[in-house]
Design a protein around this motif. Structure first.
Motif, PDB file in Angstrom:
ATOM      1  N   UNK A 200     -10.754  56.599 -76.061  1.00  0.00           N
ATOM      2  CA  UNK A 200     -10.819  58.044 -76.316  1.00  0.00           C
ATOM      3  C   UNK A 200     -11.948  58.671 -75.490  1.00  0.00           C
ATOM      4  N   UNK A 201     -13.082  57.996 -75.435  1.00  0.00           N
ATOM      5  CA  UNK A 201     -14.208  58.508 -74.640  1.00  0.00           C
ATOM      6  C   UNK A 201     -13.843  58.567 -73.161  1.00  0.00           C
ATOM      7  N   UNK A 202     -13.185  57.516 -72.650  1.00  0.00           N
ATOM      8  CA  UNK A 202     -12.757  57.501 -71.247  1.00  0.00           C
ATOM      9  C   UNK A 202     -11.754  58.620 -70.969  1.00  0.00           C
ATOM     10  N   UNK A 203     -10.837  58.821 -71.889  1.00  0.00           N
ATOM     11  CA  UNK A 203      -9.848  59.893 -71.729  1.00  0.00           C
ATOM     12  C   UNK A 203     -10.532  61.260 -71.733  1.00  0.00           C
ATOM     13  N   UNK A 204     -11.501  61.425 -72.606  1.00  0.00           N
ATOM     14  CA  UNK A 204     -12.254  62.685 -72.661  1.00  0.00           C
ATOM     15  C   UNK A 204     -13.006  62.942 -71.365  1.00  0.00           C
ATOM     16  N   UNK A 205     -13.617  61.903 -70.819  1.00  0.00           N
ATOM     17  CA  UNK A 205     -14.328  62.035 -69.538  1.00  0.00           C
ATOM     18  C   UNK A 205     -13.364  62.408 -68.424  1.00  0.00           C
ATOM     19  N   UNK A 206     -12.198  61.794 -68.410  1.00  0.00           N
ATOM     20  CA  UNK A 206     -11.201  62.086 -67.375  1.00  0.00           C
ATOM     21  C   UNK A 206     -10.719  63.526 -67.479  1.00  0.00           C
ATOM     22  N   UNK A 207     -10.505  64.011 -68.681  1.00  0.00           N
ATOM     23  CA  UNK A 207     -10.060  65.395 -68.888  1.00  0.00           C
ATOM     24  C   UNK A 207     -11.161  66.359 -68.452  1.00  0.00           C
ATOM     25  N   UNK A 208     -12.392  66.075 -68.801  1.00  0.00           N
ATOM     26  CA  UNK A 208     -13.514  66.946 -68.411  1.00  0.00           C
ATOM     27  C   UNK A 208     -13.658  67.001 -66.895  1.00  0.00           C
ATOM     28  N   UNK A 209     -13.532  65.857 -66.238  1.00  0.00           N
ATOM     29  CA  UNK A 209     -13.635  65.810 -64.774  1.00  0.00           C
ATOM     30  C   UNK A 209     -12.486  66.594 -64.141  1.00  0.00           C
ATOM     31  N   UNK A 210     -11.282  66.416 -64.644  1.00  0.00           N
ATOM     32  CA  UNK A 210     -10.125  67.140 -64.104  1.00  0.00           C
ATOM     33  C   UNK A 210     -10.273  68.649 -64.304  1.00  0.00           C
ATOM     34  N   UNK A 211     -10.786  69.055 -65.459  1.00  0.00           N
ATOM     35  CA  UNK A 211     -10.985  70.482 -65.732  1.00  0.00           C
ATOM     36  C   UNK A 211     -12.039  71.073 -64.798  1.00  0.00           C
ATOM     37  N   UNK A 212     -13.113  70.338 -64.557  1.00  0.00           N
ATOM     38  CA  UNK A 212     -14.164  70.813 -63.648  1.00  0.00           C
ATOM     39  C   UNK A 212     -13.611  70.960 -62.235  1.00  0.00           C
ATOM     40  N   UNK A 213     -12.843  69.974 -61.772  1.00  0.00           N
ATOM     41  CA  UNK A 213     -12.241  70.019 -60.440  1.00  0.00           C
ATOM     42  C   UNK A 213     -11.273  71.193 -60.318  1.00  0.00           C
ATOM     43  N   UNK A 214     -10.457  71.381 -61.325  1.00  0.00           N
ATOM     44  CA  UNK A 214      -9.499  72.484 -61.316  1.00  0.00           C
ATOM     45  C   UNK A 214     -10.217  73.827 -61.310  1.00  0.00           C
ATOM     46  N   UNK A 215     -11.258  73.958 -62.100  1.00  0.00           N
ATOM     47  CA  UNK A 215     -12.041  75.195 -62.126  1.00  0.00           C
ATOM     48  C   UNK A 215     -12.641  75.499 -60.766  1.00  0.00           C
ATOM     49  N   UNK A 216     -13.136  74.478 -60.096  1.00  0.00           N
ATOM     50  CA  UNK A 216     -13.714  74.649 -58.760  1.00  0.00           C
ATOM     51  C   UNK A 216     -12.645  75.085 -57.762  1.00  0.00           C
ATOM     52  N   UNK A 217     -11.466  74.482 -57.843  1.00  0.00           N
ATOM     53  CA  UNK A 217     -10.377  74.856 -56.927  1.00  0.00           C
ATOM     54  C   UNK A 217      -9.891  76.272 -57.197  1.00  0.00           C
ATOM     55  N   UNK A 218      -9.860  76.680 -58.450  1.00  0.00           N
ATOM     56  CA  UNK A 218      -9.452  78.049 -58.796  1.00  0.00           C
ATOM     57  C   UNK A 218     -10.478  79.047 -58.252  1.00  0.00           C
ATOM     58  N   UNK A 219     -11.767  78.741 -58.405  1.00  0.00           N
ATOM     59  CA  UNK A 219     -12.819  79.628 -57.894  1.00  0.00           C
ATOM     60  C   UNK A 219     -12.739  79.756 -56.379  1.00  0.00           C
ATOM     61  N   UNK A 220     -12.519  78.651 -55.696  1.00  0.00           N
ATOM     62  CA  UNK A 220     -12.387  78.681 -54.238  1.00  0.00           C
ATOM     63  C   UNK A 220     -11.169  79.500 -53.827  1.00  0.00           C
ATOM     64  N   UNK A 221     -10.067  79.320 -54.530  1.00  0.00           N
ATOM     65  CA  UNK A 221      -8.860  80.098 -54.231  1.00  0.00           C
ATOM     66  C   UNK A 221      -9.077  81.587 -54.458  1.00  0.00           C
ATOM     67  N   UNK A 222      -9.796  81.931 -55.511  1.00  0.00           N
ATOM     68  CA  UNK A 222     -10.082  83.340 -55.793  1.00  0.00           C
ATOM     69  C   UNK A 222     -10.970  83.931 -54.698  1.00  0.00           C
ATOM     70  N   UNK A 223     -11.964  83.181 -54.242  1.00  0.00           N
ATOM     71  CA  UNK A 223     -12.826  83.653 -53.156  1.00  0.00           C
ATOM     72  C   UNK A 223     -12.014  83.848 -51.880  1.00  0.00           C
TER      73      UNK A 223
END
Length: 134
Positions: free
Chosen positions: A9-32
């Protein structure tokens, strides 16, 4: 068994957090990119205006624009303290290197602080020549 489930569960949570951070960064770059594109196409922004992402945002295949507005090359890749330009876009069919400290800003393109004449007269034959950044 409970520890194994807890670790999974902890590993899955870490993977989800990392994916969300990456997606947020890509969305911000796309918006810029979208903002810069609209400013460029509508004339609402100064041609020198754009979201500066810094040299860490330099990517392969970005246009390299001199301070005078002339395209002087295309990024092949970043190699240490140098930007290697593609030889296909070179006037003499050779790779040339530009020190990263010549970069004024990075948005959808790499913008240099030097004009095209200065750039072409002073670009380097290899990445190691860019270490001093002159």
């Amino acid at each position: 068994m409970a520890n194994k489930i807890k670790n999974n569960v902890a590993d899955a949570g870490d993977a989800v957090a990392k994916a969300a951070k990456d997606l947020g960064s890509r969305i911000a770059t796309g918006a810029e990119d979208a903002v810069d594109f609209v400013k460029e196409k509508t004339g609402m922004g100064d041609p020198g205006e754009g979201t500066d992402r810094g040299v860490a945002a330099i990517k392969d295949h970005m246009d390299v624009i001199a301070s005078c507005g002339k395209k002087v090359g295309v990024v092949d890749h970043v190699e240490g303290a140098a930007i290697k330009l593609t030889k296909n876009d070179s006037p003499d069919g050779q790779h040339h290197f530009v020190p990263v400290n010549w970069v004024a800003r990075v948005d959808r393109h790499v913008h240099l602080a030097k004009n095209s004449k200065e750039t072409e007269e002073n670009w380097k034959p290899d990445a190691s020549s860019c270490a001093c950044g002159t």
